[in-house]
Enzyme design. Structure first.
Site, PDB file in Angstrom:
ATOM      1  CE1 TYR B 123      -3.230  -2.829   0.087  1.00  0.00           C
ATOM      2  CE2 TYR B 123      -2.779  -3.102   2.423  1.00  0.00           C
ATOM      3  CZ  TYR B 123      -3.381  -3.538   1.256  1.00  0.00           C
ATOM      4  OH  TYR B 123      -4.134  -4.675   1.275  1.00  0.00           O
ATOM      5  CG  ASP B 238      -0.377 -13.654  -0.530  1.00  0.00           C
ATOM      6  OD1 ASP B 238       0.007 -14.654  -1.147  1.00  0.00           O
ATOM      7  OD2 ASP B 238       0.269 -12.572  -0.500  1.00  0.00           O
TER       8      ASP B 238
END
Ligand SMILES: [Fe+2]
Ligand SMILES: [Fe+2]
Lengths: 90, 376
Positions: B123, B238
């Protein structure tokens, strides 16, 4: 291992009976016949395609990591080894 | 029971429960009580990726072309995801490691948390590319009421378990007066807190991410913000694995394949577990409302997004024996599946440029099928 040229009949409850032949996975066979089936990972770790095996046997081409109950299978990483009957998740 | 970093009791890890048995001593993986966690570790390691491998520079140009309402959607989702991964990068370690009793589960939790820190790092990578200085975005995560509301709900179950575990480790079972408040600690209560916490983590990774995933992939369907979409696909892959792990834990308990007391608790707390899920669904719908308050984006609106949350919740809840409470029969966003499939993560033709040497190597592999219609 089953022979590569094996083909089996797959009866999908509330849909129709279709023919499965190698080297497709069971999921690919179902998609080939335009039957809506949920999927995400396509390699046995997410469980999105989890379906019920009513009759017959399957063999895994990839070790399934997703949680499946005793009578359940993951079409994305298995192939039938006999004629089978299955029910897709709603 | 006081925690020890190397338990000197010569116990048999194959007969320990997953939680609240002896602390783990030898980190050995040649034998496992629950083989699934060893398999998940291997799979997760095989997914290793670095945010810097994904070139997000084209996204900066795309971002300028977005309408104000679309910018609001894009940035709000990144803030929410940053919050979720901030929590997930530390909480499984802090809440679960002190009470885990088998080495394969201990290492799975550490591996899982490590990947959450990769998500957090990504991010920063995305935001730095868009803004140069992303401070104001990060600062807003602890200011924004909509996000804080969610943070409180998610961290509550972790914090509750962590506090009770700390009291148990220092003072043992019994009633303890701490800062003028009485706390009753019993093994049964600790296990209940663990059970509820695991359900809350399961719900988090099962549905909380999916509203923002849907927005990201809806931009990608319009060939916008594709670097970001590539990263979110890696994250989604994930997250699917993490979800699988908590589904296994919950099912091992419920089916009596681990600690028999946890099977009783699973039965006893089924209503509460269902409620945790339903609350998460409700909050996600409110989030969709907040996202679209200034206007929708092409291909997506609040109604369809809410239907998708219900559709995903049906699947996730039935996987842990909580039934399918919502009446949605087919997938309202069928294109989502293409983005959530592992096949497409590494080599999709419409992919944005990838800058790294490592990924470049993977990309240069050519399939015979690629030349299907090519005649010499
Ligand atoms: Fe994450
Ligand atoms: Fe996660």
């Amino acid at each position: 291992m089953s022979k590569n040229n094996d083909s089996f009949m797959v009866t999908i409850k509330d849909h129709k009976t279709v023919e499965h032949s190698a080297p497709r996975t069971l999921l690919e066979t179902i998609e080939l016949h335009q039957i809506e089936i949920q999927y995400h990972c396509r390699e046995g770790f997410c469980g999105a395609c989890r379906s019920k095996l009513i009759k017959g046997d399957v063999e895994y081409t990839t070790d399934p990591l997703a949680y499946i109950d005793d009578e359940e299978i993951l079409p994305c990483c298995c192939i039938p080894t006999t004629n089978i009957e299955i029910e897709l998740a709603k | 029971m006081k925690y020890t970093t190397f338990n000197q009791v010569n116990n048999n890890p194959l007969t320990e429960p997953m939680f609240f048995g002896n602390p783990v001593n030898v980190a050995r993986y040649d034998q496992q009580k629950h083989q699934i966690f060893e398999k998940l570790i291997e799979k997760q390691i095989s997914f290793f990726w670095r945010p810097e491998e994904v070139d997000v520079s084209k996204d900066r140009v795309d971002f300028q072309k977005l309408s104000d309402s679309e910018k609001h959607i894009f940035i709000s989702n990144l803030k929410y995801q940053t919050l979720l991964d901030s929590i997930q990068g530390r909480s499984p370690n802090i809440a679960f490691l002190p009470i885990i009793s088998i080495p394969e589960l201990e290492t799975w939790v550490e591996t899982w948390s490590f990947f959450e820190t990769i998500h957090s790092r990504s991010y920063t990578h995305i935001l730095r590319n868009l803004f140069g200085d992303p401070s104001s975005i990060f600062n807003d995560i602890v200011e924004n009421a909509e996000i804080k509301k969610r943070a409180a709900d998610i961290s509550q179950y972790y914090d509750d378990l962590i506090f009770a575990t700390q009291l148990w480790q220092t003072l043992g079972e019994g009633t303890h007066l701490v800062n003028g408040v009485n706390h009753t600690i019993s093994m049964r209560e600790l296990k209940k807190k663990l059970y509820l916490c695991m359900n809350s983590v399961n719900a988090l990774e099962a549905i909380r991410f999916y509203v923002s995933f849907a927005c990201t992939f809806a931009f990608a369907e319009r060939e916008l913000m594709e670097g970001n979409s590539k990263i979110i696909r890696l994250i989604a892959r994930d997250e699917n694995l993490h979800l699988t792990s908590t589904q296994h834990i919950l099912n091992l308990w419920a089916k009596g394949k681990d600690d028999p007391e946890m099977a009783e608790i699973a039965e006893e707390c089924k209503e509460q577990a269902t409620q945790i899920f339903l609350n998460a669904v409700e909050q996600e719908k409110q989030w969709a409302e907040f996202l679209f308050q200034h206007g929708s984006m092409i291909g997506l609106n609040k109604e369809i997004l809410c239907q998708y949350v219900e559709f995903i919740a049906n699947h996730r809840m039935s996987a842990i024996g909580l039934g399918q409470p919502f009446d949605v029969k087919s997938n309202p966003l069928p294109w989502m599946n293409n983005y959530l499939s592992s096949d497409n993560v590494q080599v999709a033709p419409q992919e944005s440029e990838i800058s790294s040497y490592l990924v470049g190597q993977i990309d240069s592999e050519v399939n015979a099928d690629d030349f299907g219609d090519f005649d010499l």
